[in-house]
Design an enzyme around this catalytic site. Structure first.
Site: not given
Length: 366
Positions: A35, A256, A304
């Protein structure tokens, strides 16, 4: 030149882990759980790698089963959550699937359907997980309905799921196991009970079928490893490279918010991998990585498309150096996805299934 990030999938390791699951329970058959795109490893590729070893596969839904059939997989496929609407029974029959039945409405739908051939059914019991399944006092009635409808259902098994098979404290596991053993004996029913941790550590729960899942992909699901789980081999290696190096003085913030500050004159490597690829943004400073096969750590928040690592004690590391976020480095050193998950306050399942489509999978040992 392509971005260096990729997920290397070792199909020999997958087969090794499946054989371990099978050998731990020689009296059982092992359905390979595929799955969630084989836990992020590639549904069809993993099924093809296990063809000829696994007698059956298991998925969560009919869409995953259809992908296996379209990929040429002919082996039995179990729908672990059964159908989501009665209209799916036509596809269940056409694709030759097995199905779990966990609710009265599913049982009613199956009894109202007229298959050309009976459908293999695994009747799910809520033995204490309290997600899906018939309450124990309703199981015998549901079982008798299936037994009395041989034109609708065949190859009946009792199925359940353990909530705490991974834990050292076995009190709740034994409560579930005792209830299931009594039900199975009373009904004369074969069982499918053992998930990965129970396959590894609870031989008393091994039944006609076991359901190894995350262990197939090399993750140890146990609260504390045992001799069997230490034999698991990592299947996915999330691998990238250093794309830039910064020389910083003591006291300089990195990333950051400046969460991490250099404690000394430092070399900081920038790695092509970030939360846009599925690497967990919650990774704390100190989350381990391998650079050139040597352990170091994340320094600063994950971005990101990039993350930053401390290269100060790896002077040979430079642009192009191999970075392993989890898995096996080129020198054979292994960083467990389970260890990385602990630093992200999550579990290996979320990391493995969270690797996003823009990360290419490269298969080896096929």
């Amino acid at each position: 030149m392509a971005r260096p990030l990729r997920a290397d999938i070792d199909l020999d390791a997958l087969r090794h882990n499946y054989r371990l699951a099978r050998d731990l329970a020689p009296g059982s058959q092992a359905v390979a759980v595929l799955k969630a795109d084989a836990y992020g490893h590639g549904l069809v590729a993993c099924a093809r790698a296990l063809e000829g070893q696994a007698p059956a596969f298991a998925v969560a839904c009919i869409e995953e089963a259809e992908a296996l059939r379209e990929g040429g997989i002919a082996a039995p496929v179990v729908l672990l959550e059964g159908i989501f609407e009665a209209a799916e029974l036509e596809r269940v029959e056409a694709l030759g699937l097995w199905m779990a039945v966990h609710s009265e409405w599913q049982l009613d739908a199956l009894m109202a359907y007229r298959p050309a051939r009976p459908i293999p059914v695994w009747l799910k019991v809520d033995s204490g997980m309290h997600r899906l399944g018939f309450a124990p006092e309703r199981v015998e009635t549901a079982w008798r309905r299936l037994v009395d409808a041989p034109d609708h259902a065949c190859d009946l098994h009792l199925m359940s799921h353990f909530a705490t098979a991974d834990a050292l404290d076995d009190g709740y596991f034994r409560r579930q196991a005792t209830l299931l053993a009594e039900l199975a004996e009373r009904l004369g029913a074969p069982t499918c009970l053992a998930n990965s941790p129970a396959t590894l550590a609870r031989p008393e729960s091994h039944g006609a079928w076991n359901r190894p899942g995350v262990m197939l992909y090399g993750s140890d699901p146990l609260e504390h490893a045992n001799d069997a789980s230490r034999c698991l081999e990592p299947v996915m290696t999330l691998r990238s490279a250093i794309i830039a190096v910064r020389e910083l003085a003591e006291g300089e913030p990195v990333g950051y918010g400046g969460r991490w500050t250099t404690p000394r004159p430092s070399r900081i490597g920038v790695v092509a991998c970030g939360y846009g690829d599925g690497y967990d943004r919650h990774a704390v400073d100190g989350t381990p990585v391998l650079v050139e096969g040597r352990r170091t750590a994340i320094a600063g928040k994950v971005s990101m498309d990039m993350l930053t690592v401390d290269l100060t004690d790896i002077p040979e590391a430079d642009i192009g150096s191999e970075v392993v976020l989890w898995g096996r480095a080129g020198n054979g050193e292994v960083l467990s996805v389970d260890e990385v998950a602990r630093h992200c306050d999550t579990i290996s399942y979320t990391l493995l299934t969270g690797v996003l489509p823009r990360v290419p999978r490269r298969y080896h040992g096929g």
